[in-house]
Design a protein around this motif. Structure first.
Motif, mmCIF file in Angstrom:
data_model
loop_
_atom_site.group_PDB
_atom_site.id
_atom_site.type_symbol
_atom_site.label_atom_id
_atom_site.label_comp_id
_atom_site.label_asym_id
_atom_site.label_seq_id
_atom_site.Cartn_x
_atom_site.Cartn_y
_atom_site.Cartn_z
ATOM 1 N N LEU A 229 -28.969 10.582 -39.382
ATOM 2 C CA LEU A 229 -28.228 9.530 -40.083
ATOM 3 C C LEU A 229 -26.746 9.865 -40.042
ATOM 4 N N ILE A 230 -25.956 9.057 -39.360
ATOM 5 C CA ILE A 230 -24.510 9.316 -39.320
ATOM 6 C C ILE A 230 -23.928 8.851 -40.652
ATOM 7 N N THR A 231 -23.209 9.735 -41.312
ATOM 8 C CA THR A 231 -22.604 9.353 -42.590
ATOM 9 C C THR A 231 -21.125 8.984 -42.410
ATOM 10 N N ILE B 235 -18.528 -12.122 -18.507
ATOM 11 C CA ILE B 235 -18.339 -10.995 -17.586
ATOM 12 C C ILE B 235 -17.125 -10.204 -18.075
ATOM 13 N N ARG B 236 -17.357 -8.910 -18.347
ATOM 14 C CA ARG B 236 -16.261 -8.057 -18.831
ATOM 15 C C ARG B 236 -16.180 -6.780 -17.992
ATOM 16 N N THR B 237 -15.094 -6.053 -18.101
ATOM 17 C CA THR B 237 -15.002 -4.752 -17.438
ATOM 18 C C THR B 237 -14.878 -3.670 -18.510
ATOM 19 N N PRO C 86 -29.310 -1.673 -18.835
ATOM 20 C CA PRO C 86 -29.312 -2.684 -19.903
ATOM 21 C C PRO C 86 -28.570 -2.180 -21.152
ATOM 22 N N HIS C 87 -27.973 -3.108 -21.889
ATOM 23 C CA HIS C 87 -27.346 -2.776 -23.184
ATOM 24 C C HIS C 87 -28.446 -2.295 -24.125
ATOM 25 N N TRP C 88 -28.202 -1.202 -24.839
ATOM 26 C CA TRP C 88 -29.224 -0.628 -25.728
ATOM 27 C C TRP C 88 -29.592 -1.563 -26.881
ATOM 28 N N ALA D 299 -15.252 -5.211 -30.190
ATOM 29 C CA ALA D 299 -16.273 -6.040 -29.537
ATOM 30 C C ALA D 299 -15.945 -7.515 -29.762
ATOM 31 N N SER D 300 -16.840 -8.397 -29.343
ATOM 32 C CA SER D 300 -16.550 -9.832 -29.453
ATOM 33 C C SER D 300 -16.585 -10.315 -30.894
ATOM 34 N N LEU D 301 -17.153 -9.486 -31.788
ATOM 35 C CA LEU D 301 -17.246 -9.893 -33.197
ATOM 36 C C LEU D 301 -16.911 -8.696 -34.086
ATOM 37 N N ALA E 10 -23.523 3.937 -31.826
ATOM 38 C CA ALA E 10 -24.871 4.377 -31.443
ATOM 39 C C ALA E 10 -25.312 3.720 -30.140
ATOM 40 N N THR E 11 -24.923 2.449 -29.932
ATOM 41 C CA THR E 11 -25.399 1.691 -28.768
ATOM 42 C C THR E 11 -24.316 1.496 -27.705
ATOM 43 N N ALA E 12 -23.190 2.218 -27.851
ATOM 44 C CA ALA E 12 -22.079 2.108 -26.877
ATOM 45 C C ALA E 12 -21.581 0.665 -26.750
ATOM 46 N N THR E 13 -21.429 0.029 -27.881
ATOM 47 C CA THR E 13 -20.897 -1.341 -27.925
ATOM 48 C C THR E 13 -19.483 -1.364 -27.322
ATOM 49 N N HIS E 14 -19.138 -2.460 -26.666
ATOM 50 C CA HIS E 14 -17.883 -2.494 -25.909
ATOM 51 C C HIS E 14 -17.165 -3.833 -26.061
ATOM 52 N N GLY E 15 -15.900 -3.820 -25.681
ATOM 53 C CA GLY E 15 -15.136 -5.054 -25.523
ATOM 54 C C GLY E 15 -14.853 -5.219 -24.041
ATOM 55 N N LYS F 67 -35.513 5.683 -39.987
ATOM 56 C CA LYS F 67 -34.467 5.138 -39.110
ATOM 57 C C LYS F 67 -33.327 4.598 -39.958
ATOM 58 N N ALA F 68 -32.122 4.630 -39.363
ATOM 59 C CA ALA F 68 -30.954 4.013 -40.013
ATOM 60 C C ALA F 68 -30.861 2.555 -39.585
ATOM 61 N N LEU F 69 -30.435 1.716 -40.520
ATOM 62 C CA LEU F 69 -30.154 0.318 -40.193
ATOM 63 C C LEU F 69 -28.666 0.067 -40.409
ATOM 64 N N GLY F 70 -28.001 -0.454 -39.373
ATOM 65 C CA GLY F 70 -26.574 -0.788 -39.474
ATOM 66 C C GLY F 70 -26.410 -2.238 -39.884
ATOM 67 N N GLY F 71 -25.669 -2.996 -39.081
ATOM 68 C CA GLY F 71 -25.367 -4.391 -39.420
ATOM 69 C C GLY F 71 -26.415 -5.390 -38.959
ATOM 70 N N ARG F 72 -27.546 -4.925 -38.429
ATOM 71 C CA ARG F 72 -28.685 -5.770 -38.003
ATOM 72 C C ARG F 72 -28.363 -6.652 -36.805
ATOM 73 N N HIS F 73 -27.333 -6.341 -36.038
ATOM 74 C CA HIS F 73 -26.944 -7.251 -34.961
ATOM 75 C C HIS F 73 -27.638 -6.966 -33.638
ATOM 76 N N SER F 74 -28.490 -5.939 -33.572
ATOM 77 C CA SER F 74 -29.177 -5.669 -32.301
ATOM 78 C C SER F 74 -30.319 -6.654 -32.096
ATOM 79 N N PHE F 75 -30.488 -7.056 -30.850
ATOM 80 C CA PHE F 75 -31.587 -7.946 -30.464
ATOM 81 C C PHE F 75 -32.800 -7.119 -30.054
ATOM 82 N N GLY G 231 -21.095 2.714 -37.319
ATOM 83 C CA GLY G 231 -22.239 3.577 -36.966
ATOM 84 C C GLY G 231 -23.164 2.916 -35.959
ATOM 85 N N GLY G 232 -23.463 1.633 -36.153
ATOM 86 C CA GLY G 232 -24.361 0.915 -35.248
ATOM 87 C C GLY G 232 -23.725 0.673 -33.892
ATOM 88 N N ALA G 233 -22.430 0.395 -33.896
ATOM 89 C CA ALA G 233 -21.744 0.087 -32.637
ATOM 90 C C ALA G 233 -21.645 1.323 -31.749
HETATM 91 C C1 LIG Z 1 -23.167 -12.306 -32.048
HETATM 92 C C2 LIG Z 1 -23.215 -10.948 -31.436
HETATM 93 C C3 LIG Z 1 -22.189 -10.536 -30.603
HETATM 94 C C4 LIG Z 1 -22.234 -9.266 -30.015
HETATM 95 N N1 LIG Z 1 -21.171 -8.879 -29.229
HETATM 96 C C5 LIG Z 1 -21.189 -7.665 -28.624
HETATM 97 C C6 LIG Z 1 -20.109 -7.227 -27.823
HETATM 98 O O1 LIG Z 1 -19.070 -7.888 -27.712
HETATM 99 N N2 LIG Z 1 -20.219 -6.042 -27.174
HETATM 100 C C7 LIG Z 1 -21.327 -5.281 -27.276
HETATM 101 O O2 LIG Z 1 -21.378 -4.222 -26.639
HETATM 102 N N3 LIG Z 1 -22.337 -5.621 -28.093
HETATM 103 C C8 LIG Z 1 -22.301 -6.799 -28.771
HETATM 104 N N4 LIG Z 1 -23.329 -7.160 -29.596
HETATM 105 C C9 LIG Z 1 -24.416 -6.187 -29.821
HETATM 106 C C10 LIG Z 1 -24.089 -5.253 -30.993
HETATM 107 O O3 LIG Z 1 -22.780 -4.814 -30.954
HETATM 108 C C11 LIG Z 1 -24.977 -4.004 -30.963
HETATM 109 O O4 LIG Z 1 -26.313 -4.386 -31.003
HETATM 110 C C12 LIG Z 1 -24.663 -3.048 -32.132
HETATM 111 O O5 LIG Z 1 -25.487 -1.925 -32.037
HETATM 112 C C13 LIG Z 1 -24.873 -3.702 -33.475
HETATM 113 O O6 LIG Z 1 -24.420 -2.868 -34.504
HETATM 114 P P1 LIG Z 1 -25.074 -2.944 -35.943
HETATM 115 O O7 LIG Z 1 -24.130 -2.333 -36.897
HETATM 116 O O8 LIG Z 1 -25.555 -4.295 -36.214
HETATM 117 O O9 LIG Z 1 -26.303 -1.906 -35.752
HETATM 118 P P2 LIG Z 1 -27.886 -2.108 -35.809
HETATM 119 O O10 LIG Z 1 -28.292 -3.175 -34.881
HETATM 120 O O11 LIG Z 1 -28.326 -2.247 -37.232
HETATM 121 O O12 LIG Z 1 -28.375 -0.683 -35.279
HETATM 122 C C14 LIG Z 1 -28.122 -0.306 -33.941
HETATM 123 C C15 LIG Z 1 -28.548 1.162 -33.730
HETATM 124 O O13 LIG Z 1 -27.660 2.026 -34.428
HETATM 125 C C16 LIG Z 1 -28.396 2.898 -35.289
HETATM 126 N N5 LIG Z 1 -27.551 3.149 -36.446
HETATM 127 C C17 LIG Z 1 -26.856 2.260 -37.170
HETATM 128 N N6 LIG Z 1 -26.179 2.884 -38.143
HETATM 129 C C18 LIG Z 1 -26.476 4.195 -38.041
HETATM 130 C C19 LIG Z 1 -26.113 5.362 -38.761
HETATM 131 N N7 LIG Z 1 -25.285 5.314 -39.803
HETATM 132 N N8 LIG Z 1 -26.642 6.539 -38.372
HETATM 133 C C20 LIG Z 1 -27.486 6.619 -37.324
HETATM 134 N N9 LIG Z 1 -27.852 5.564 -36.595
HETATM 135 C C21 LIG Z 1 -27.342 4.370 -36.946
HETATM 136 C C22 LIG Z 1 -29.677 2.140 -35.605
HETATM 137 O O14 LIG Z 1 -30.718 3.017 -35.993
HETATM 138 C C23 LIG Z 1 -29.945 1.514 -34.238
HETATM 139 O O15 LIG Z 1 -30.530 2.480 -33.389
HETATM 140 C C24 LIG Z 1 -23.329 -8.391 -30.243
HETATM 141 C C25 LIG Z 1 -24.352 -8.800 -31.088
HETATM 142 C C26 LIG Z 1 -24.293 -10.058 -31.704
HETATM 143 C C27 LIG Z 1 -25.391 -10.480 -32.629
#
Ligand SMILES: Cc1cc2nc3c(=O)[nH]c(=O)nc-3n(C[C@H](O)[C@H](O)[C@H](O)COP(=O)(O)OP(=O)(O)OC[C@H]3O[C@@H](n4cnc5c(N)ncnc54)[C@H](O)[C@@H]3O)c2cc1C
Length: 454
Positions: free
Chosen positions: A200-202, A357-359, A407-409, A137-139, A149-154, A74-82, A145-147
């Protein structure tokens, strides 16, 4: 006796970890403590990654070699997923070294970067060249790559999530081969919000726009009735709008955050809006907290990257001691969602730090939480106490499930996997794409097996 909202907040504040010290994110940090496994913990320190081995290749060839040799990886990004979406008990590859600019094409309005680049780094680099991405996003600490992958949004009625910025991807697939996909290719819509399941997204190529300035204002004291009666009006007031609330009846702590584009939006900040008063000081999303970690407000003009996120890159964002959940509901059900959650204020009172609450504009990315329709996103920053949070979450999900919530991924849910899967009409196609690129399931993990593959 239940504490009042303010005293509860003061309690929560005193319970948070230390002060909000200078913060650069945890990516790449290798634990000194062997009890924390090979990889260490996620950002919230709410779980320890279960990986047996942690690799941090410096080059794409080294990365390809690790992928080729691993049975599961598995790939690890910024570790911000719960959630445990990134976790594995086998090999894990840290991607933060892949954080370089590959190229900026001003004519075609694209930038290509390593997937391990943080948005905070990307923003500075783009701004210097007169460009921006449309939203953040909020931060700014999370990686591209991590954002995606999980459809992170603002936020913003007209703003798709961060995955919608993707114009092209390069990935290393199960046999260590390099695959490139660009917008317009078959299956591209399945490959962007990929949940880490394809490889692995490069490198990622993103759409860019001319740099812009933003003014941020906060209005405090919005009542639930005003929010429901004026939902569309409130959210169309600015380029990006958030409402922070604790759902309690006292409107005193519910705030509207408005982020106006300086050019192209005419706005004169009235003293009062929808019954809420313009803040006369900088505030934190939790109004009683110190605003030092937050992006400047009170209409002070600043660059997009220093206003669209709520938290500054130099600080540890949010409250530090927390868990998070978030649910996306069709915008058609925004008022119903607010009504239901407001009805849960008793259940939420002791465990919720703050909701946002966001749109989000609808998109066509198969596994995106905004697939198919404009969404309203109900976010929950919880106290860090999983048994109590789980109980509250069950109440929230019971109310939001009938509204079709996704749910948020990257955040916490207790939703039934079958119910979650039913929210994604393109899931069969996504599974087909995974089977094509990763026939042996090398990038599967328990999370994906539970929620995606069934
Ligand atoms: C304080 C805080 C605030 C947040 N605010 C928001 C927000 O405003 N909006 C929102 O939508 N989310 C928010 N989040 C959630 C966060 O944006 C997501 O969990 C996001 O996925 C985290 O990115 P990351 O780089 O930490 O990835 P990780 O948590 O490390 O990984 C997430 C996923 O991406 C995959 N991945 C990462 N890098 C790669 C790669 N290079 N190739 C293939 N797969 C990869 C991992 O395998 C995993 O499946 C917040 C989280 C925190 C802790």
């Amino acid at each position: 006796m239940k504490p009042s909202p303010v005293s509860r907040r003061q309690f929560l504040k005193s319970a948070t970890v230390a002060s909000l010290a200078s913060y650069g994110g945890l990516s790449g940090k290798v634990p000194a403590d062997p009890s924390q496994g090979a990889v260490g913990q996620n950002w919230a320190e709410s779980f320890t990654y279960g990986a047996a081995r942690f690799h941090q290749p410096e080059t794409i060839d080294e990365l390809r070699k690790v992928v080729r040799r691993s049975r599961r990886v598995k790939a690890l990004g910024g570790r911000h997923s719960f959630s445990r979406i990134a976790d594995t008990d086998a090999d894990m590859i840290g991607t933060s070294q892949f954080n370089r600019l590959i190229g900026l094409d001003a004519k075609n309005r694209t930038v290509s970067v390593g997937a391990g680049m943080k948005y905070g780094e990307l923003a500075k680099l783009l701004h210097k060249e007169g460009f921006a991405v449309h939203n953040l996003a909020s931060l700014p600490h999370i990686q591209v790559g991590g954002a995606v992958a999980t459809a992170t949004h603002g936020s913003g009625d007209g703003n798709g999530n961060l995955a919608t910025q993707v114009r092209g991807l390069e990935l290393v697939t199960a046999e260590g081969e390099i695959t490139r996909l660009k917008r317009g290719d078959g299956n591209f819509e399945g490959a962007v919000a990929h949940l880490g399941a394809l490889g692995l997204i490069t490198n990622v190529t993103l759409d860019i726009v001319p740099a812009f300035d933003v003014r941020q204002y906060v209005y405090i004291g919005l009542s639930p009735d005003q929010l429901m009666a004026n939902f569309d009006a409130i959210y169309s007031t600015a380029y990006s709008v958030s409402v922070f609330t604790d759902w309690q009846s006292d409107p005193g702590l519910t705030a509207i955050w408005l982020k106006h584009k300086v050019a192209g939006e005419r706005f004169h900040a009235p003293v009062e809006m929808f019954g809420a008063k313009r803040a006369d000081r900088h505030v934190h999303p939790i109004v009683t907290y110190d605003a030092e970690v937050c992006t400047p407000q009170m209409g002070v003009v600043g660059p997009w990257y220093n206003r669209l996120p709520h938290f500054l890159m130099e600080f540890r964002p949010s409250t530090a001691a927390e868990l998070q959940s978030e649910f996306f509901v069709s915008r058609r059900h925004a008022k119903a969602g607010i009504r239901e959650l407001h009805g849960l204020r008793g259940e939420l009172a002791e465990v919720l730090q703050i909701s946002e609450i966001r749109t989000v504009k609808g998109d066509d990315l198969w596994m995106s939480t905004a697939y198919g329709e404009d969404q309203v996103a109900f976010h929950f920053t919880w106290i860090k106490d999983w048994p109590r949070v789980r109980a509250a979450l069950a109440h929230v999900e019971k109310k939001l499930e009938p509204l079709g919530a996704r749910p948020h991924w990257g955040k916490l849910t207790t939703m039934r996997p079958e119910a979650l899967r039913a929210r994604y009409p393109k899931l069969p196609e996504f599974r087909g794409l995974v089977a094509q690129l990763d026939p042996s399931g090398k990038f599967h993990n328990d999370y994906l097996k539970k929620y995606v593959f069934g």
